[in-house]
Design an enzyme around this catalytic site. Structure first.
Site, PDB file in Angstrom:
ATOM      1  N   LYS A 102       9.437 -19.958   2.125  1.00  0.00           N
ATOM      2  CA  LYS A 102       9.638 -20.312   0.886  1.00  0.00           C
ATOM      3  C   LYS A 102      10.087 -21.588   0.664  1.00  0.00           C
ATOM      4  O   LYS A 102       9.903 -22.409  -0.274  1.00  0.00           O
ATOM      5  CB  LYS A 102      10.686 -19.267   0.043  1.00  0.00           C
ATOM      6  CG  LYS A 102      10.062 -17.745   0.039  1.00  0.00           C
ATOM      7  CD  LYS A 102      10.849 -17.066  -1.161  1.00  0.00           C
ATOM      8  CE  LYS A 102      10.231 -15.720  -1.547  1.00  0.00           C
ATOM      9  NZ  LYS A 102      11.160 -14.714  -2.298  1.00  0.00           N
ATOM     10  N   LYS A 105       0.975 -11.703   2.564  1.00  0.00           N
ATOM     11  CA  LYS A 105       1.347 -10.499   1.830  1.00  0.00           C
ATOM     12  C   LYS A 105       1.314 -10.457   0.292  1.00  0.00           C
ATOM     13  O   LYS A 105       1.206 -11.744  -0.351  1.00  0.00           O
ATOM     14  CB  LYS A 105       2.917  -9.938   2.156  1.00  0.00           C
ATOM     15  CG  LYS A 105       3.912 -10.629   1.368  1.00  0.00           C
ATOM     16  CD  LYS A 105       5.427 -10.004   1.586  1.00  0.00           C
ATOM     17  CE  LYS A 105       6.127 -10.863   0.706  1.00  0.00           C
ATOM     18  NZ  LYS A 105       7.104 -10.041  -0.138  1.00  0.00           N
ATOM     19  N   LYS A 160       4.811 -10.601  -5.860  1.00  0.00           N
ATOM     20  CA  LYS A 160       4.789 -10.920  -7.691  1.00  0.00           C
ATOM     21  C   LYS A 160       4.529 -12.416  -7.844  1.00  0.00           C
ATOM     22  O   LYS A 160       4.288 -12.792  -8.969  1.00  0.00           O
ATOM     23  CB  LYS A 160       5.648 -10.287  -8.080  1.00  0.00           C
ATOM     24  CG  LYS A 160       7.231 -10.514  -7.559  1.00  0.00           C
ATOM     25  CD  LYS A 160       7.926  -9.840  -8.473  1.00  0.00           C
ATOM     26  CE  LYS A 160       8.761  -8.717  -7.506  1.00  0.00           C
ATOM     27  NZ  LYS A 160       9.850  -9.307  -6.483  1.00  0.00           N
TER      28      LYS A 160
HETATM   29  N1  AQP Z   1       3.259  -6.696  -0.184  1.00  0.00           N
HETATM   30  C1  AQP Z   1       4.364  -5.948   0.022  1.00  0.00           C
HETATM   31  N2  AQP Z   1       4.121  -5.005   0.791  1.00  0.00           N
HETATM   32  C2  AQP Z   1       5.239  -4.079   1.274  1.00  0.00           C
HETATM   33  N3  AQP Z   1       6.496  -4.088   0.644  1.00  0.00           N
HETATM   34  C3  AQP Z   1       6.644  -5.201  -0.151  1.00  0.00           C
HETATM   35  N4  AQP Z   1       7.682  -5.643  -0.848  1.00  0.00           N
HETATM   36  C4  AQP Z   1       7.654  -6.620  -1.403  1.00  0.00           C
HETATM   37  N5  AQP Z   1       6.121  -7.126  -1.307  1.00  0.00           N
HETATM   38  C5  AQP Z   1       5.615  -6.181  -0.518  1.00  0.00           C
HETATM   39  C6  AQP Z   1       9.017  -4.925  -0.667  1.00  0.00           C
HETATM   40  O1  AQP Z   1       9.440  -4.697  -2.017  1.00  0.00           O
HETATM   41  C7  AQP Z   1      11.005  -4.760  -1.953  1.00  0.00           C
HETATM   42  C8  AQP Z   1      11.425  -5.820  -3.171  1.00  0.00           C
HETATM   43  O2  AQP Z   1      10.828  -7.161  -2.482  1.00  0.00           O
HETATM   44  P1  AQP Z   1      11.550  -8.069  -3.452  1.00  0.00           P
HETATM   45  O3  AQP Z   1      11.032  -8.206  -4.718  1.00  0.00           O
HETATM   46  O4  AQP Z   1      12.995  -8.279  -3.421  1.00  0.00           O
HETATM   47  O5  AQP Z   1      11.248  -9.608  -2.602  1.00  0.00           O
HETATM   48  P2  AQP Z   1       9.996  -9.838  -1.984  1.00  0.00           P
HETATM   49  O6  AQP Z   1       9.878  -9.150  -0.686  1.00  0.00           O
HETATM   50  O7  AQP Z   1       9.916 -11.423  -1.753  1.00  0.00           O
HETATM   51  O8  AQP Z   1       8.844  -9.433  -2.921  1.00  0.00           O
HETATM   52  P3  AQP Z   1       7.817 -10.693  -3.634  1.00  0.00           P
HETATM   53  O9  AQP Z   1       6.912  -9.710  -4.501  1.00  0.00           O
HETATM   54  O10 AQP Z   1       6.889 -11.183  -2.695  1.00  0.00           O
HETATM   55  O11 AQP Z   1       8.591 -11.280  -4.593  1.00  0.00           O
HETATM   56  P4  AQP Z   1       8.710 -12.741  -4.756  1.00  0.00           P
HETATM   57  O12 AQP Z   1       7.263 -13.253  -5.035  1.00  0.00           O
HETATM   58  O13 AQP Z   1       9.402 -13.020  -5.845  1.00  0.00           O
HETATM   59  O14 AQP Z   1       9.138 -13.347  -3.392  1.00  0.00           O
HETATM   60  C9  AQP Z   1      11.339  -5.187  -0.431  1.00  0.00           C
HETATM   61  O15 AQP Z   1      11.858  -3.880   0.280  1.00  0.00           O
HETATM   62  C10 AQP Z   1      10.189  -5.633   0.190  1.00  0.00           C
HETATM   63  O16 AQP Z   1      10.065  -5.306   1.257  1.00  0.00           O
END
Ligand code: AQP
Length: 340
Positions: free
Chosen positions: A119, A202, A205
């Site tokens: 990040k 991965k 969002k």
């Molecule tokens: N692609 C994914 N596959 C499986 N699990 C996922 N999680 C997120 N993306 C995937 C799981 O969702 C939970 C919450 O994640 P988060 O929103 O706190 O943060 P993140 O993992 O950083 O998710 P994003 O969507 O990628 O958010 P941004 O873009 O804001 O950084 C966690 O349990 C995560 O494992």
């Protein structure tokens, strides 16, 4: 091993940093619902807005994103009466314990976190201090509830290991057995859902391309469009799952199909072996739309009454404080601070 003295309790959270994705649903939400319905655990679920602000969030939209994420939890099956559902900023114990853990965690531990490296990228000088300290706050989120189990996607595995390290160091440094050594719960066929545009990244969002992800608010036409445009290779689907080893995009779509249809990947291969993408993708889209459609409709219904969502989050925060405040007070006490 988790010490038996601790109440079996689940904690997990999602950042309201954008709309929820199919990755969040399969990797996290669906499994939160399973653990809630299992009945063996007290469940605490959190919209982690203090984590979201480690990167820029527009104050005009953050509250709305938080309500939408809360609606996504409930529409997926989280019952705010049996589970505790709240947003992190309303429970100050998280920030306070996060600070105490900043003084337990080591800079070297934080610097090794792959999410920090991903990040912050090359521009670490310009990244927020909060982004660097993110895993200590995550440890506080979990340990403020003495949570014994944390269901997460595979990407959070390293942060969970750090949570265990912080708990162990605290217990060792202060000669106590106060914090549990939490068990990560990472299982199932889609613990890492990949981007539809790049099978090595991965699904996220905050990916700039909306075509890289399925949102829980996408309708059937949009889901079909996104799956049809999903990057794949020209080969048909092979006989065995093992044959997908070097085909990340193809494997991702099979994993998604397995998770959505509740089948093992071997059973899926038995069903789809030999199919071309022109046949498989529309079928996958149909299965996805059947699962997401009712969630999306229920989210829209819940979002039509934002005051009710705020009430639910307020009630959840009151119940969360009842657990977390005494644990943080005892932490201050163990560390030798005077408090009334
Ligand atoms: N692609 C994914 N596959 C499986 N699990 C996922 N999680 C997120 N993306 C995937 C799981 O969702 C939970 C919450 O994640 P988060 O929103 O706190 O943060 P993140 O993992 O950083 O998710 P994003 O969507 O990628 O958010 P941004 O873009 O804001 O950084 C966690 O349990 C995560 O494992």
């Amino acid at each position: 091993m988790t010490a038996p003295a601790f109440t079996p309790r689940v904690f997990s959270g999602i950042q309201p940093s954008g709309g929820l994705t199919l990755g969040n649903y399969l990797g996290a939400l669906k499994r939160f619902v399973d653990m809630q319905n299992d009945g063996s655990f007290e469940c605490v679920f959190c919209l982690v807005d203090l984590h979201a602000i480690t990167v820029w969030q527009d104050p005009k939209t953050l509250a709305q994103q938080t309500r939408e994420a809360a609606a996504g939890f409930m529409a997926s099956g989280i019952d705010p009466k049996s589970s505790i559902l709240f947003n992190q900023a309303q429970v100050s114990a998280h920030a306070e314990l996060g600070w105490l853990f900043n003084c337990v965690a080591r800079m070297g531990w934080m610097g090794r976190m792959t999410q920090w490296k991903d990040k912050a990228g090359k521009n670490t000088e310009n990244a927020s201090l909060g982004l660097f300290a993110y895993p200590a706050l995550m440890a506080a989120d979990i340990l403020a509830y003495h949570a014994t189990h944390v269901p997460v996607g595979d990407d959070q595995k390293q942060h969970l290991e750090l949570t265990r390290d912080i708990a162990a160091k605290f217990n060792h440094d202060f000669g106590v057995d106060f914090f549990p050594i939490t068990e990560p719960v990472i299982d199932g066929p889609a613990t890492r859902v990949m981007s539809l545009r790049d099978g090595t990244k991965k699904m996220s969002k905050s990916d700039p391309s909306d075509m890289s992800r399925i949102n829980l608010t996408d309708d059937a036409d949009m889901i079909l469009k996104k799956f049809k445009k999903a990057r794949t290779d020209p080969e048909p689907l092979p006989e065995t799952y093992g044959d997908l080893k070097d085909r990340p995009e193809a494997r991702n779509l099979v994993d998604i199909y397995a998770a959505l249809s509740g089948q093992s990947t071997d059973d899926v291969m038995g069903e789809v072996a030999g199919q071309g993408w022109g046949q498989f993708k529309p079928h996958l889209a149909e299965v996805a739309a059947e699962k997401i459609g009712p969630i999306s409709d229920e989210m829209a219904r819940l979002m039509s009454d934002p005051a009710e969502i705020d009430r639910i989050l307020g009630d959840g925060s009151d119940r969360a404080r009842e657990i977390a405040d005494p644990i943080v007070a005892k932490t201050r006490d163990i560390m030798g601070m005077i408090s009334s």
